[in-house]
Design a protein around this motif. Sequence first.
Motif, PDB file in Angstrom:
ATOM      1  N   THR A   7     -86.583 -33.891  -6.289  1.00 47.02           N
ATOM      2  CA  THR A   7     -85.370 -33.549  -5.547  1.00 47.02           C
ATOM      3  C   THR A   7     -84.632 -34.829  -5.153  1.00 47.02           C
ATOM      4  O   THR A   7     -85.204 -35.917  -5.135  1.00 47.02           O
ATOM      5  CB  THR A   7     -85.713 -32.760  -4.274  1.00 47.02           C
ATOM      6  OG1 THR A   7     -86.463 -33.609  -3.395  1.00 47.02           O
ATOM      7  CG2 THR A   7     -86.495 -31.498  -4.595  1.00 47.02           C
ATOM      8  N   ASP A   8     -83.365 -34.662  -4.816  1.00 45.33           N
ATOM      9  CA  ASP A   8     -82.580 -35.800  -4.353  1.00 45.33           C
ATOM     10  C   ASP A   8     -83.173 -36.380  -3.069  1.00 45.33           C
ATOM     11  O   ASP A   8     -83.166 -37.592  -2.869  1.00 45.33           O
ATOM     12  CB  ASP A   8     -81.121 -35.394  -4.114  1.00 45.33           C
ATOM     13  CG  ASP A   8     -80.372 -35.115  -5.409  1.00 45.33           C
ATOM     14  OD1 ASP A   8     -80.863 -35.513  -6.487  1.00 45.33           O
ATOM     15  OD2 ASP A   8     -79.290 -34.498  -5.346  1.00 45.33           O
ATOM     16  N   SER A   9     -83.703 -35.527  -2.203  1.00 40.72           N
ATOM     17  CA  SER A   9     -84.315 -36.001  -0.952  1.00 40.72           C
ATOM     18  C   SER A   9     -85.521 -36.895  -1.234  1.00 40.72           C
ATOM     19  O   SER A   9     -85.737 -37.896  -0.543  1.00 40.72           O
ATOM     20  CB  SER A   9     -84.745 -34.814  -0.087  1.00 40.72           C
ATOM     21  OG  SER A   9     -83.630 -34.061   0.308  1.00 40.72           O
ATOM     22  N   GLU A  10     -86.299 -36.551  -2.252  1.00 39.96           N
ATOM     23  CA  GLU A  10     -87.450 -37.388  -2.612  1.00 39.96           C
ATOM     24  C   GLU A  10     -86.994 -38.742  -3.157  1.00 39.96           C
ATOM     25  O   GLU A  10     -87.566 -39.782  -2.806  1.00 39.96           O
ATOM     26  CB  GLU A  10     -88.319 -36.675  -3.651  1.00 39.96           C
ATOM     27  CG  GLU A  10     -89.084 -35.503  -3.109  1.00 39.96           C
ATOM     28  CD  GLU A  10     -89.826 -34.749  -4.201  1.00 39.96           C
ATOM     29  OE1 GLU A  10     -91.009 -34.395  -3.962  1.00 39.96           O
ATOM     30  OE2 GLU A  10     -89.241 -34.511  -5.273  1.00 39.96           O
ATOM     31  N   TYR A  51     -88.990 -38.571   4.822  1.00 40.27           N
ATOM     32  CA  TYR A  51     -88.621 -37.425   3.983  1.00 40.27           C
ATOM     33  C   TYR A  51     -88.051 -36.291   4.834  1.00 40.27           C
ATOM     34  O   TYR A  51     -87.039 -35.684   4.470  1.00 40.27           O
ATOM     35  CB  TYR A  51     -89.821 -36.925   3.168  1.00 40.27           C
ATOM     36  CG  TYR A  51     -89.471 -35.683   2.395  1.00 40.27           C
ATOM     37  CD1 TYR A  51     -88.727 -35.762   1.231  1.00 40.27           C
ATOM     38  CD2 TYR A  51     -89.837 -34.426   2.854  1.00 40.27           C
ATOM     39  CE1 TYR A  51     -88.363 -34.627   0.531  1.00 40.27           C
ATOM     40  CE2 TYR A  51     -89.477 -33.281   2.167  1.00 40.27           C
ATOM     41  CZ  TYR A  51     -88.744 -33.382   1.004  1.00 40.27           C
ATOM     42  OH  TYR A  51     -88.383 -32.258   0.325  1.00 40.27           O
ATOM     43  N   ARG A  94     -74.791 -31.384  -4.651  1.00 40.52           N
ATOM     44  CA  ARG A  94     -75.938 -30.508  -4.362  1.00 40.52           C
ATOM     45  C   ARG A  94     -76.095 -29.405  -5.400  1.00 40.52           C
ATOM     46  O   ARG A  94     -77.204 -29.019  -5.738  1.00 40.52           O
ATOM     47  CB  ARG A  94     -75.776 -29.877  -2.980  1.00 40.52           C
ATOM     48  CG  ARG A  94     -75.991 -30.861  -1.873  1.00 40.52           C
ATOM     49  CD  ARG A  94     -76.091 -30.217  -0.531  1.00 40.52           C
ATOM     50  NE  ARG A  94     -75.576 -28.863  -0.494  1.00 40.52           N
ATOM     51  CZ  ARG A  94     -74.949 -28.333   0.537  1.00 40.52           C
ATOM     52  NH1 ARG A  94     -74.766 -29.030   1.604  1.00 40.52           N
ATOM     53  NH2 ARG A  94     -74.513 -27.102   0.506  1.00 40.52           N
ATOM     54  N   TYR A 143     -79.593 -34.220   4.282  1.00 39.97           N
ATOM     55  CA  TYR A 143     -79.053 -34.094   2.929  1.00 39.97           C
ATOM     56  C   TYR A 143     -77.937 -33.049   2.805  1.00 39.97           C
ATOM     57  O   TYR A 143     -76.881 -33.353   2.236  1.00 39.97           O
ATOM     58  CB  TYR A 143     -80.167 -33.818   1.924  1.00 39.97           C
ATOM     59  CG  TYR A 143     -79.673 -33.707   0.504  1.00 39.97           C
ATOM     60  CD1 TYR A 143     -79.294 -34.837  -0.202  1.00 39.97           C
ATOM     61  CD2 TYR A 143     -79.569 -32.473  -0.124  1.00 39.97           C
ATOM     62  CE1 TYR A 143     -78.822 -34.745  -1.501  1.00 39.97           C
ATOM     63  CE2 TYR A 143     -79.104 -32.370  -1.418  1.00 39.97           C
ATOM     64  CZ  TYR A 143     -78.736 -33.501  -2.105  1.00 39.97           C
ATOM     65  OH  TYR A 143     -78.267 -33.408  -3.389  1.00 39.97           O
ATOM     66  N   THR A 148     -79.696 -28.974 -11.511  1.00 36.74           N
ATOM     67  CA  THR A 148     -80.414 -29.328 -10.281  1.00 36.74           C
ATOM     68  C   THR A 148     -81.756 -28.619 -10.203  1.00 36.74           C
ATOM     69  O   THR A 148     -82.753 -29.213  -9.791  1.00 36.74           O
ATOM     70  CB  THR A 148     -79.560 -28.977  -9.036  1.00 36.74           C
ATOM     71  OG1 THR A 148     -78.312 -29.641  -9.139  1.00 36.74           O
ATOM     72  CG2 THR A 148     -80.248 -29.404  -7.763  1.00 36.74           C
ATOM     73  N   GLY A 149     -81.812 -27.389 -10.620  1.00 36.94           N
ATOM     74  CA  GLY A 149     -83.065 -26.624 -10.569  1.00 36.94           C
ATOM     75  C   GLY A 149     -84.115 -27.120 -11.547  1.00 36.94           C
ATOM     76  O   GLY A 149     -85.306 -26.891 -11.369  1.00 36.94           O
ATOM     77  N   ASP A 156     -84.339 -34.968   4.312  1.00 35.27           N
ATOM     78  CA  ASP A 156     -84.155 -33.588   3.873  1.00 35.27           C
ATOM     79  C   ASP A 156     -83.284 -32.800   4.852  1.00 35.27           C
ATOM     80  O   ASP A 156     -82.526 -31.923   4.441  1.00 35.27           O
ATOM     81  CB  ASP A 156     -85.519 -32.920   3.697  1.00 35.27           C
ATOM     82  CG  ASP A 156     -85.457 -31.730   2.761  1.00 35.27           C
ATOM     83  OD1 ASP A 156     -84.804 -31.840   1.702  1.00 35.27           O
ATOM     84  OD2 ASP A 156     -86.046 -30.681   3.098  1.00 35.27           O
TER      85      ASP A 156
END
Length: 186
Positions: free
Chosen positions: A42-45, A15, A31, A22, A36-37, A19
């Motif tokens: 998250t995209d990283s997860e 991760y 992004r 990313y 997104t909010g 992160d």
Amino acid sequence: MTATPSTEELFLIIYCIVDDLYPEAAPDWVRFRNGTGRMAMTDSEIITLSIMQEGRSNDSELSFHRVVQKDYLHLFPDLICRSRYHRRRKDLMGIHREMLRLLMNRLRLLAMWLSIDSAPITTAESPRWKSAQLSIWAAEAGFSPSKRQFFLGFRLHLLVSNTGAICDFVLSPANVGERDVAEHML
């Protein structure tokens, strides 16, 4: 002797790497896309889970999602349903590949020396390659010196650092040698 990290530690390590990469790998339109909010994960997860899922090659997406839900929910408290995870994972696959490319380039810069090696990927051996060639359109005939045998298939060329990290790879037809690929890789 170094200790092997636990699965939980591996989730955290991956991760952190994902992160950090990313912002460099994802274009601005991804992004800063609408909503997104409001996304639970998250995209990283999502990319972290995707990498870990690929590492567990014998698990289906459903069984992997169940394992995460059962054993690692404390790391991913906002875990989304499997179908939504599948859609987001598929949408982020291009960014996943770009992160891999960035990581391999960074490993290449850290290396003291690099080595190129290749391995044959055989789709058919000598007696059967004429009929197999019709069904495998990109396969070519090549020679494997270690087996002292002709084969039909491909060659996997790897650029490996002194620490054993794969810095680049090329899959080519079997008739392409290491010297021809070396120019492209270096």
